[in-house]
Design a protein around this motif. Structure first.
Motif, mmCIF file in Angstrom:
data_model
loop_
_atom_site.group_PDB
_atom_site.id
_atom_site.type_symbol
_atom_site.label_atom_id
_atom_site.label_comp_id
_atom_site.label_asym_id
_atom_site.label_seq_id
_atom_site.Cartn_x
_atom_site.Cartn_y
_atom_site.Cartn_z
ATOM 1 N N THR A 266 -5.085 4.194 -2.491
ATOM 2 C CA THR A 266 -3.885 3.538 -1.964
ATOM 3 C C THR A 266 -3.976 3.315 -0.464
ATOM 4 N N PHE B 126 8.491 1.014 -5.551
ATOM 5 C CA PHE B 126 7.258 0.593 -4.891
ATOM 6 C C PHE B 126 7.420 -0.818 -4.313
ATOM 7 N N VAL C 137 10.072 3.163 7.562
ATOM 8 C CA VAL C 137 9.880 2.788 6.148
ATOM 9 C C VAL C 137 8.833 3.697 5.510
ATOM 10 N N ARG D 141 9.304 6.635 2.473
ATOM 11 C CA ARG D 141 8.509 6.672 1.252
ATOM 12 C C ARG D 141 7.825 8.022 1.082
ATOM 13 N N ARG E 280 10.553 0.377 13.018
ATOM 14 C CA ARG E 280 11.046 0.163 11.659
ATOM 15 C C ARG E 280 9.964 0.457 10.632
ATOM 16 N N HIS E 281 8.728 0.036 10.959
ATOM 17 C CA HIS E 281 7.621 0.303 10.043
ATOM 18 C C HIS E 281 7.417 1.794 9.844
ATOM 19 N N PRO F 92 1.195 -5.023 6.936
ATOM 20 C CA PRO F 92 1.227 -5.271 8.384
ATOM 21 C C PRO F 92 1.716 -4.062 9.194
ATOM 22 N N PRO G 35 -5.946 -5.257 -3.680
ATOM 23 C CA PRO G 35 -7.236 -4.573 -3.659
ATOM 24 C C PRO G 35 -7.797 -4.417 -5.069
ATOM 25 N N GLN H 98 3.143 -7.147 -5.589
ATOM 26 C CA GLN H 98 3.208 -6.729 -4.182
ATOM 27 C C GLN H 98 2.475 -7.714 -3.285
ATOM 28 N N PRO I 221 -4.664 -0.378 -6.603
ATOM 29 C CA PRO I 221 -4.118 0.978 -6.469
ATOM 30 C C PRO I 221 -2.687 0.930 -5.936
ATOM 31 N N SER I 222 -1.798 1.703 -6.557
ATOM 32 C CA SER I 222 -0.446 1.784 -6.014
ATOM 33 C C SER I 222 0.044 3.223 -6.183
ATOM 34 N N TYR I 223 1.104 3.543 -5.478
ATOM 35 C CA TYR I 223 1.582 4.932 -5.485
ATOM 36 C C TYR I 223 2.109 5.291 -6.861
ATOM 37 N N PHE J 99 9.569 -0.775 -1.306
ATOM 38 C CA PHE J 99 8.819 -0.262 -0.158
ATOM 39 C C PHE J 99 7.976 -1.372 0.470
ATOM 40 N N ILE J 100 7.250 -2.113 -0.383
ATOM 41 C CA ILE J 100 6.422 -3.202 0.125
ATOM 42 C C ILE J 100 7.291 -4.253 0.822
ATOM 43 N N SER K 160 -6.986 8.208 -4.165
ATOM 44 C CA SER K 160 -6.444 7.263 -5.141
ATOM 45 C C SER K 160 -6.682 5.806 -4.725
ATOM 46 N N TYR L 245 -2.597 -9.342 -0.318
ATOM 47 C CA TYR L 245 -3.895 -8.797 -0.710
ATOM 48 C C TYR L 245 -3.733 -7.868 -1.896
ATOM 49 N N LYS M 66 -2.543 -9.521 8.751
ATOM 50 C CA LYS M 66 -2.044 -8.832 7.559
ATOM 51 C C LYS M 66 -0.703 -9.388 7.105
ATOM 52 N N SER M 67 0.088 -9.879 8.044
ATOM 53 C CA SER M 67 1.414 -10.336 7.628
ATOM 54 C C SER M 67 1.386 -11.715 6.965
ATOM 55 N N GLU N 92 10.157 -3.871 2.250
ATOM 56 C CA GLU N 92 10.664 -3.366 3.531
ATOM 57 C C GLU N 92 9.593 -3.412 4.608
ATOM 58 N N ILE N 93 8.365 -3.002 4.231
ATOM 59 C CA ILE N 93 7.264 -3.056 5.208
ATOM 60 C C ILE N 93 7.005 -4.501 5.614
ATOM 61 N N ARG N 94 7.201 -5.418 4.660
ATOM 62 C CA ARG N 94 6.985 -6.839 4.959
ATOM 63 C C ARG N 94 8.153 -7.449 5.723
ATOM 64 N N GLU O 62 -6.112 1.681 0.973
ATOM 65 C CA GLU O 62 -6.449 0.269 1.153
ATOM 66 C C GLU O 62 -5.183 -0.583 1.065
ATOM 67 N N THR P 287 -3.582 -2.421 4.560
ATOM 68 C CA THR P 287 -3.631 -3.878 4.602
ATOM 69 C C THR P 287 -2.225 -4.457 4.622
#
Lengths: 243, 319
Positions: free
Chosen positions: A81, B96, A6, A10, A2-3, A89, B82, B147, B86-88, B99-100, A79, B80, B75-76, B102-104, A83, A87
Motif C-alpha cells: 500500500t 477507503f 487526512v 485514517r 490538510r493532507h 498527491p 498499482p 480510486q 493494493p489497498s488498505y 480517504f482517497i 502489503s 494510478y 501526482k494530482s 479527501e487526499i485528492r 505505492e 502516489t
C-alpha cells in the motif's frame, strides 16, 4: 496541513479497526496502575503526588511504544500500500507526519485514560496539580520521542517484529544512557563524551519533569529528538520505499 | 495534445538496469498498451511516471509538470492503479474511497458525491460497507480502478488492470477504459495481448528496459516476415493438385499442408518478399476451379510479434 490530517484520521481509525487497540490501552492503563500502587508503593509513600505513577512510564513505553509504532511503515511496505499512498498527491514528509501524529494521539488517548490516578490522588490529598500537569506533558513528549524512534525503525524493515525489536533496543539505549553503570562503562572515555552520552538519557530528563520542574532544555530535548528521528524516517522511507 | 512525455528515462538498481533510456509521448485520446515480458521494466517505468520511484536519469513530464521538480503536481493529475491494486485491507470500500477523495482535495458533499458516482460507475455500490479484505479479486481490482478515477484525472496509469479477472470482468474493465479513452491519455501495462487489440490505440513493446517496437496493433503485425500469408481450406481430395499449382506461383514462397481431420485440408501459403498474396490466390482459385471452402489472410498474431520482438526469434505459427 490538510493532507497530514487526512492521513492521521485514517491511521487513527486503522488502530481502532481491530481489538488490538483496546487491548493495548487496557494493558497500559492496568500496568501504570499496578506499577504505581504495588511497585511504586503509592500508599506507603504517604505523599499526594503522582511521582510513583510517572516513574514507571519510561519502562512501560520501552515496550509498548515500539509496539504502537512497528506497523506504521512496515505494514505499508509489506502489503504494497506504500505505492498507493506515495502516489497520492502527498509528500513523504506529510505522510510521515500524518502517521506519526496518529500514533502520538493514540498514546495520548491511552495517557488520558489514566486520569483516575489523578482523581484518586486529589481525593486522598492535595497534590500539586501543576506538577502533575507537567508530568503528563513530559510523559506525552517522551512518548513522542520513543514513537519517532519506533517509526524510523518501522520504515527500515518490512517485518513488524524486527521493527519492534529494533525500536525497543534503540529506545532502551536512550533510556539507559544516563545510568551509573553506563557512565562507568565509559569511564575510559573523556569526561565530555561521557556527559554527552548521559545527556541523552530519557530517564533523567523525564525525572525532572515529573517533579514539576519545567526546564526548557528538557522540552527542547524531547522535541528535537522527535524531529530528528522523524527526519531520519523521511529519508528512510524515500530511500527504501521500493525495496 | 501531448499529455505524457517520457524523456530518456532510465532506472538502475545497483548494477541492474531495469529501464534503459526510454522516450515516449502519449497524446490525449490515446490508449497506450505497454507490453513486455515479466521483468521488462513496465512496472518500473510506470512507477517513475507516477512519482513513486525517482529516475536514475532522464525525466517524465505529465501535463507539463516534471516529476523531478514538481512531483506533487504530477501526482494530482494522474490516476494510478498499482500492480495488484493494493489497498488498505482493514478499511471498508466506502471508507477507503472517502480517504482517497479527501487526499485528492474533495470534502463534504462533493466527496460523498464523488464516492457514490465512482462506485456506481465501476459497480461497487453494493459492497461499500464491506471490508476490502473479504472482497474477491474482481472487486478488489474495481476498488483499485475506482480510486484511480475518482478525481477524473486527465492521465490514467493502469498497471495490469485485468490481471486475474474472469472474461466477463475483463470485458467490463475494458469497456470502462474505452469509455474514458476520448478525454484522457491512458497507459496500461499488460502482457495479455488480446487486451492491446481490444482497447489500445497504440502498443509499445519493451524488453530489457528498452523500447523495441512502437505502433498500432496492425503496424506491429506487419513486422512478421510472413504477415501476408494466406490460408486456403479445401477438400482433401483436391489438396495435392492445388498445392502443386500454388507452389509454382511466382509470389508464393512455400506451401504447408495441414489435414484438418474432417475431410478437409488447410494449405498455408507464405509469400516471397512480403508480396500481398490474397489477390493472386483468389484469382487462381477462380481460374483453376479449385474447390476452396475458405480463403483468409493469416499473417500471425500479436503473440507472434511479441515473441519475435522480445526473443529475437521468428516463431511463426506452425499451422
Amino acid at each position: 496541513m490538510r493532507h497530514i490530517w487526512v492521513i492521521t484520521k485514517r491511521e487513527l481509525s486503522a488502530y481502532f479497526a481491530t481489538p488490538v487497540a483496546f487491548v493495548f490501552i487496557a494493558i497500559f492503563v492496568a500496568l501504570t496502575g499496578t506499577f504505581s500502587f504495588y511497585i511504586g508503593n503509592f500508599f506507603e509513600r504517604n505523599q499526594a503526588s503522582l511521582e510513583s505513577f510517572f516513574a514507571y512510564h519510561p519502562w512501560l513505553y520501552l515496550l509498548l511504544v515500539p509496539a504502537v509504532a512497528m506497523r506504521l511503515w512496515s505494514e505499508e511496505r509489506k502489503s504494497g500500500t506504500i505505492e498507493q499512498l506515495l502516489t497520492l498527491p502527498v509528500t513523504t514528509t506529510q505522510a510521515v507526519l500524518g502517521k506519526f501524529l496518529a500514533a502520538w494521539l493514540f498514546c495520548g488517548i491511552a495517557l488520558l485514560l489514566t486520569t483516575p490516578m489523578w482523581l484518586t490522588v486529589n481525593v486522598l490529598g492535595e497534590p500539586d496539580n501543576g506538577a502533575i500537569a507537567i508530568g503528563y506533558l513530559g510523559s506525552f513528549l517522551m512518548a513522542g520521542a520513543f514513537l519517532a524512534i519506533g517509526t524510523c525503525m518501522s520504515a527500515l524493515t518490512r517485518n513488524q517484529i524486527i521493527a519492534f525489536i529494533a525500536g525497543a533496543v534503540v529506545c532502551f539505549l536512550f533510556t539507559m544512557s544516563g545510568l551509573d553503570f553506563v557512565r562507568n562503562a565509559f569511564s575510559w572515555a573523556p569526561a565530555a563524551l561521557v556527559e554527552t552520552i548521559a545527556s541523552f538519557s530519557f530517564l533523567q530528563r523525564f525525572e525532572s519533569l515529573t517533579r514539576g520542574v519545567v526546564e526548557l532544555r528538557d522540552l527542547v530535548f524531547f522535541l528535537s529528538l522527535t524531529v530528528f528521528w522523524l527526519f531520519a524516517t523521511v529519508i528512510a522511507v524515500d530511500s527504501r520505499k521500493a525495496a | 495534445m501531448t499529455m505524457v512525455e517520457i524523456d530518456h528515462l532510465s532506472k538502475s538498481f545497483g548494477a541492474f538496469t531495469a529501464v534503459n533510456d526510454i522516450s515516449l509521448a502519449v497524446k490525449k485520446g490515446e490508449v497506450l498498451g505497454f507490453l513486455g515480458p515479466n521483468g521488462a521494466g513496465k512496472t518500473t517505468t510506470m512507477r517513475m511516471i507516477a512519482g513513486f520511484l525517482t529516475p536514475s536519469a532522464g525525466t517524465a513530464r505529465v501535463c507539463g509538470h516534471d516529476v523531478a521538480t514538481a512531483p506533487t503536481a504530477v501526482k494530482s493529475v494522474i490516476g494510478y492503479m498499482p500492480e495488484g491494486s493494493p489497498s488498505y485491507d482493514d478499511m471498508t470500500v466506502g471508507a477507503f474511497l472517502k480517504f482517497i477523495a479527501e487526499i485528492r482535495g474533495f470534502s463534504g458533499a462533493e466527496r460523498d458525491d464523488r464516492v457514490a458516482k465512482v462506485a456506481a460507475r465501476v459497480g461497487l455500490t453494493g459492497v461499500l460497507e464491506r471490508p476490502i479484505d473479504i472482497l474477491s479479486k474482481g472487486y478488489r481490482r474495481r476498488v483499485g480502478l475506482a480510486q484511480a478515477i475518482i478525481h477524473d484525472p486527465p492521465v490514467l496509469l493502469l498497471d495490469e488492470p485485468t490481471d486475474g479477472l474472469d472474461p466477463n470482468q475483463k470485458h467490463q474493465v475494458r469497456g470502462l477504459i474505452a469509455e474514458m479513452a476520448a478525454e484522457k491519455a491512458i497507459i496500461i501495462s499488460t502482457h495479455i495481448l488480446e487486451e492491446v487489440e481490444a482497447v489500445c490505440t497504440r502498443a509499445v513493446i519493451i524488453g530489457n528496459g528498452k523500447v523495441l517496437a512502437d505502433g498500432t496493433a496492425a503496424e506491429l503485425l506487419t513486422r512478421l516476415p510472413d504477415h501476408t500469408a494466406v490460408c486456403v481450406v479445401l477438400p482433401e481430395a483436391a489438396a495435392a493438385s492445388a498445392a502443386a499449382y500454388f507452389r509454382n506461383l511466382p509470389t508464393v514462397a512455400g506451401v504447408f499442408e495441414t489435414p484438418e481431420g474432417n475431410g478437409r485440408t488447410r494449405l498455408r501459403l507464405t509469400p516471397k518478399n512480403g508480396a500481398v498474396l490474397v489477390t493472386d490466390i483468389a484469382a487462381a482459385v477462380r481460374t483453376q476451379n479449385i474447390p476452396a471452402l475458405e480463403i483468409y489472410q493469416d499473417g500471425g498474431t500479436l503473440d507472434d510479434v511479441f515473441r519475435l520482438i522480445t526473443t529475437g526469434s521468428a516463431v511463426q505459427a506452425a499451422a
